[in-house]
Write an enzyme that holds these catalytic residues in place. Structure first.
Site, PDB file in Angstrom:
ATOM      1  N   GLY A 177      67.315  18.705 -11.996  1.00 64.67           N
ATOM      2  CA  GLY A 177      66.596  19.618 -12.877  1.00 64.67           C
ATOM      3  C   GLY A 177      67.459  20.605 -13.643  1.00 64.67           C
ATOM      4  O   GLY A 177      67.001  21.710 -13.944  1.00 64.67           O
ATOM      5  N   ARG A 208      50.922   1.937 -11.609  1.00 64.62           N
ATOM      6  CA  ARG A 208      51.332   2.981 -12.556  1.00 64.62           C
ATOM      7  C   ARG A 208      50.137   3.728 -13.130  1.00 64.62           C
ATOM      8  O   ARG A 208      50.197   4.932 -13.378  1.00 64.62           O
ATOM      9  CB  ARG A 208      52.158   2.357 -13.702  1.00 64.62           C
ATOM     10  N   ARG A 215      60.713   7.761 -14.417  1.00 69.33           N
ATOM     11  CA  ARG A 215      59.676   6.734 -14.366  1.00 69.33           C
ATOM     12  C   ARG A 215      59.342   6.317 -15.787  1.00 69.33           C
ATOM     13  O   ARG A 215      59.275   7.163 -16.693  1.00 69.33           O
ATOM     14  CB  ARG A 215      58.374   7.254 -13.711  1.00 69.33           C
ATOM     15  N   ASN A 252      61.507  14.021 -24.752  1.00 67.27           N
ATOM     16  CA  ASN A 252      62.435  13.557 -23.719  1.00 67.27           C
ATOM     17  C   ASN A 252      63.852  13.878 -24.163  1.00 67.27           C
ATOM     18  O   ASN A 252      64.145  13.892 -25.362  1.00 67.27           O
ATOM     19  CB  ASN A 252      62.286  12.034 -23.547  1.00 67.27           C
ATOM     20  N   HIS A 255      67.691  12.383 -23.664  1.00 68.93           N
ATOM     21  CA  HIS A 255      68.354  11.163 -23.201  1.00 68.93           C
ATOM     22  C   HIS A 255      69.867  11.310 -23.417  1.00 68.93           C
ATOM     23  O   HIS A 255      70.297  11.778 -24.483  1.00 68.93           O
ATOM     24  CB  HIS A 255      67.831   9.948 -23.978  1.00 68.93           C
ATOM     25  N   VAL A 309      61.059   2.220 -23.873  1.00 71.78           N
ATOM     26  CA  VAL A 309      61.968   3.093 -23.121  1.00 71.78           C
ATOM     27  C   VAL A 309      62.985   3.730 -24.071  1.00 71.78           C
ATOM     28  O   VAL A 309      63.659   3.033 -24.827  1.00 71.78           O
ATOM     29  CB  VAL A 309      62.686   2.286 -22.016  1.00 71.78           C
ATOM     30  N   ASP A 310      63.062   5.049 -24.030  1.00 69.05           N
ATOM     31  CA  ASP A 310      63.996   5.834 -24.849  1.00 69.05           C
ATOM     32  C   ASP A 310      63.819   5.562 -26.348  1.00 69.05           C
ATOM     33  O   ASP A 310      64.780   5.572 -27.118  1.00 69.05           O
ATOM     34  CB  ASP A 310      65.446   5.607 -24.395  1.00 69.05           C
ATOM     35  N   GLU A 368      73.195  18.822 -23.775  1.00 67.78           N
ATOM     36  CA  GLU A 368      71.758  18.682 -23.490  1.00 67.78           C
ATOM     37  C   GLU A 368      71.145  20.057 -23.252  1.00 67.78           C
ATOM     38  O   GLU A 368      70.047  20.358 -23.734  1.00 67.78           O
ATOM     39  CB  GLU A 368      71.535  17.801 -22.252  1.00 67.78           C
TER      40      GLU A 368
HETATM   41  C1  GAR Z   1      70.098  14.115 -17.849  1.00 67.66           C
HETATM   42  O1  GAR Z   1      71.408  13.752 -18.246  1.00 67.66           O
HETATM   43  C2  GAR Z   1      69.057  13.439 -18.703  1.00 67.66           C
HETATM   44  O2  GAR Z   1      69.472  13.293 -20.052  1.00 67.66           O
HETATM   45  C3  GAR Z   1      68.955  12.090 -18.047  1.00 67.66           C
HETATM   46  O3  GAR Z   1      69.026  12.356 -16.671  1.00 67.66           O
HETATM   47  C4  GAR Z   1      69.786  13.546 -16.464  1.00 67.66           C
HETATM   48  C5  GAR Z   1      68.945  14.498 -15.663  1.00 67.66           C
HETATM   49  O4  GAR Z   1      69.684  15.613 -15.277  1.00 67.66           O
HETATM   50  N1  GAR Z   1      67.748  11.439 -18.409  1.00 67.66           N
HETATM   51  C6  GAR Z   1      67.642  10.122 -18.557  1.00 67.66           C
HETATM   52  O5  GAR Z   1      68.542   9.345 -18.353  1.00 67.66           O
HETATM   53  C7  GAR Z   1      66.252   9.645 -18.975  1.00 67.66           C
HETATM   54  N2  GAR Z   1      66.373   8.462 -19.764  1.00 67.66           N
HETATM   55  P1  GAR Z   1      68.950  16.937 -14.862  1.00 67.66           P
HETATM   56  O6  GAR Z   1      67.946  16.556 -13.770  1.00 67.66           O
HETATM   57  O7  GAR Z   1      70.033  17.801 -14.304  1.00 67.66           O
HETATM   58  O8  GAR Z   1      68.297  17.514 -16.074  1.00 67.66           O
END
Ligand code: GAR
Length: 225
Positions: free
Chosen positions: A13, A67, A93, A109, A111, A146-147, A176
């Site tokens: 998170g 789902r 998910r 989202n 990514h 997806v994405d 990010e």
């Molecule tokens: C982040 O790098 C996010 O971009 C990626 O997971 C990580 C979560 O980190 N998300 C994906 O790959 C979704 N396609 P966080 O829990 O520390 O935010």
């Protein structure tokens, strides 16, 4: 009124924490009203609780692959908390067409790649294997693929000699954390318009170019003399 926003997480998170930090500013246009995890052991839940944000857990495992039932349970939580916007932050998910339709243009989202390159998992290792010189992250509106979905913002970082997936991930993650709060703010403030599958942002954009490695001071001769 600020849109009541739910952040959906599956793990540590850190993006959720960046959104909470931004939303703590009274001038921020979104209110984080819920952090929802599909895993009870997600480390981010404790961070949210410590920040005084309501949390909920809908264990995806308990639904044994159903789902639709899993998403119905999530939807019930989102409705109960009167949520208007959803921010996926490391939510691992895949969502059904129905859920994506219910939140169309109200769900974003982050990514860890420059989409549409490197959809899916292991983006940093795949970027290294492909030899790209610029990598980065994308915030986009969510569509069923997806994405996939209209891109709101991207940040690029250089791939440096000696990088491994961990060092590259850390460089991307720092971006990010800057990009996601800005993109959520645009959506919450009504500054995003979707035309076809292209998002227009009514906010000032920086101009310029990124290049890595930097181009030579003098252009290479192409005339052959
Ligand atoms: C982040 O790098 C996010 O971009 C990626 O997971 C990580 C979560 O980190 N998300 C994906 O790959 C979704 N396609 P966080 O829990 O520390 O935010």
């Amino acid at each position: 009124m600020k849109p009541r926003t739910a952040i959906l997480i599956s793990g540590r998170g850190s993006n959720m924490a960046a959104l909470l930090h931004a939303a703590a500013d009274p001038a921020y246009p979104a209110e984080v009203a819920l952090v929802l995890s599909n895993r009870a052991d997600a480390a981010g839940l404790a961070v949210a609780r410590a920040a005084g944000v309501p949390t909920a857990v809908v264990e995806s495992r308990a639904f044994k692959g159903d789902r639709a039932a899993f998403e119905a349970a999530m939807m019930a939580e989102l409705v109960r908390h009167e949520i208007g916007l959803v921010a996926l932050a490391g939510f691992m998910r895949v969502l059904t067409e129905g859920f994506c339709a219910a939140w169309r243009d109200r769900m974003i989202n982050v990514h860890p790649s420059l989409l549409p390159s490197f959809r899916g998992l292991d983006t940093h290792a795949r970027a290294l294997a492909a030899g790209v010189r610029l990598h980065g992250c994308t915030v986009h509106l969510v569509r069923p693929g997806v994405d996939e979905g209209p891109i709101l913002a991207q940040a690029a970082v250089p791939v440096l000699p000696g990088d491994d997936a961990g060092s590259l991930a850390a460089r991307v993650l720092a971006q990010e954390h800057r990009l996601y709060p800005a993109a959520l703010a645009w959506l919450a403030a009504g500054q995003v318009a979707v035309e076809g599958e292209v998002a227009r942002i009514a906010a000032p954009a920086a101009a310029g170019a990124l290049a890595n490695p930097l181009p030579l001071a003098a252009p290479l001769s192409t005339s052959g003399d």
